[in-house]
Design an enzyme around this catalytic site. Structure first.
Site, PDB file in Angstrom:
ATOM      1  N   ASP A  57     -66.532 126.141 -22.305  1.00 54.22           N
ATOM      2  CA  ASP A  57     -65.436 124.864 -22.442  1.00 54.22           C
ATOM      3  C   ASP A  57     -65.979 123.781 -21.565  1.00 54.22           C
ATOM      4  OD1 ASP A  57     -63.458 123.008 -23.109  1.00 54.22           O
ATOM      5  OD2 ASP A  57     -61.829 124.404 -22.384  1.00 54.22           O
ATOM      6  N   TYR A 150     -64.123 108.735 -31.583  1.00 55.54           N
ATOM      7  CA  TYR A 150     -65.254 109.149 -31.769  1.00 55.54           C
ATOM      8  C   TYR A 150     -66.412 108.112 -31.566  1.00 55.54           C
ATOM      9  CZ  TYR A 150     -69.441 111.847 -33.499  1.00 55.54           C
ATOM     10  OH  TYR A 150     -70.558 112.452 -33.719  1.00 55.54           O
ATOM     11  N   LYS A 154     -68.876 108.038 -28.321  1.00 56.27           N
ATOM     12  CA  LYS A 154     -70.478 108.160 -28.577  1.00 56.27           C
ATOM     13  C   LYS A 154     -71.030 106.825 -27.844  1.00 56.27           C
ATOM     14  CE  LYS A 154     -70.927 112.054 -30.417  1.00 56.27           C
ATOM     15  NZ  LYS A 154     -71.465 113.248 -29.573  1.00 56.27           N
ATOM     16  N   THR A 185     -75.415 119.571 -42.256  1.00 56.34           N
ATOM     17  CA  THR A 185     -74.731 120.735 -41.571  1.00 56.34           C
ATOM     18  C   THR A 185     -73.693 121.186 -42.182  1.00 56.34           C
ATOM     19  OG1 THR A 185     -73.417 119.246 -40.657  1.00 56.34           O
ATOM     20  CG2 THR A 185     -75.496 119.702 -39.316  1.00 56.34           C
TER      21      THR A 185
END
Length: 243
Positions: A57, A150, A154, A185
């Site tokens: 984790d 996000y 990033k 993906t």
């Protein structure tokens, strides 16, 4: 290209991470696959003695430290870290920001990268150097509607990586980041067809990237062929951020 190297790849059980693991092994590396999903053990079993799996984790510092130590215990050294583990966000306008979702994304996509770099660097300093590759995103470079946590995480990964690169430039540790565009993906496959069509329409090269194509960029940066490359961000996006 990676003969004799020992790598840790987080988020290595599926998608881009799995492609990285498979390519590293094919190029002669031994790999510790870190993933929170125990199903990644099947990948390690398939790859035989060149790979082992450890459930980890990246938000837990003790878990990250144990993951890096596993590379030394199993293979005697640590040459490469690929900090790939990450999650998407629940997209929403900022005035409807869910703080719990924000924190979860920041914890995994940014703090998780930092913890992996921290504990990999300890072993790389002791071993005389190494290569770190942190996974960013095209959303580190361009905006997107309703993307908050996000995009923030990033973008931070890119500049964090530059700092790591400068910190250890004279100590044999290189650090670079990779910003993939849209990649074919399983995660992308779950999107509605209309969303996938809209994404495809915006690709300058007319197609999505394949996971192996991202893995090849990572493998180059991890290898001694990139010995002069540090502090860089490679945008592997088919021209998306050039628009």
């Amino acid at each position: 290209m990676l003969e004799g190297k020992v790598a840790v790849v987080t988020g290595g059980g599926s998608g881009i991470g799995e492609a990285i693991v498979r390519l590293f092994v094919a190029e002669g590396a031994r790999v510790v696959i870190g993933d929170i999903d125990a199903s990644a053990a099947a990948l390690a079993a398939e790859l035989g003695d060149a790979a082992i799996f450890m459930r980890s984790d990246v938000t837990c510092e003790a878990s990250v430290a144990a993951l890096m130590q596993t590379a030394l215990d199993a293979f005697g050294r640590l040459d490469i870290l690929v900090a790939n583990a990450g999650i998407p966000e629940q997209k929403a306008p900022v005035h409807r920001l869910d703080l719990a979702d924000w924190q979860r994304v920041i914890d995994i996509d940014l703090t998780g990268v930092a913890l992996c770099n921290k504990h990999a660097a300890v072993h790389m300093l002791a071993g005389g150097g190494g290569s770190i590759v942190n996974m960013a995103s095209i959303l580190a470079h361009v905006g997107q509607e309703n993307s908050t946590a996000y995009s923030a995480a990033k973008a931070a990964v890119v500049n964090f990586t530059r700092s790591v690169a400068l910190t250890y430039a004279r100590q044999g540790i290189r650090a670079n980041s990779v910003s993939p565009g849209y990649v074919d993906t399983p995660l992308l496959a779950r999107l509605p067809q209309a969303t996938r069509d809209a994404i495809l329409a915006r690709q300058p090269v007319g197609r999505l990237a394949q996971p192996l194509e991202i893995a090849q960029v990572v493998a180059f940066l991890a290898s001694d062929r990139a010995s002069i490359v540090t502090g860089a961000c490679f945008q592997a996006d088919g021209g998306y951020t050039a628009i």
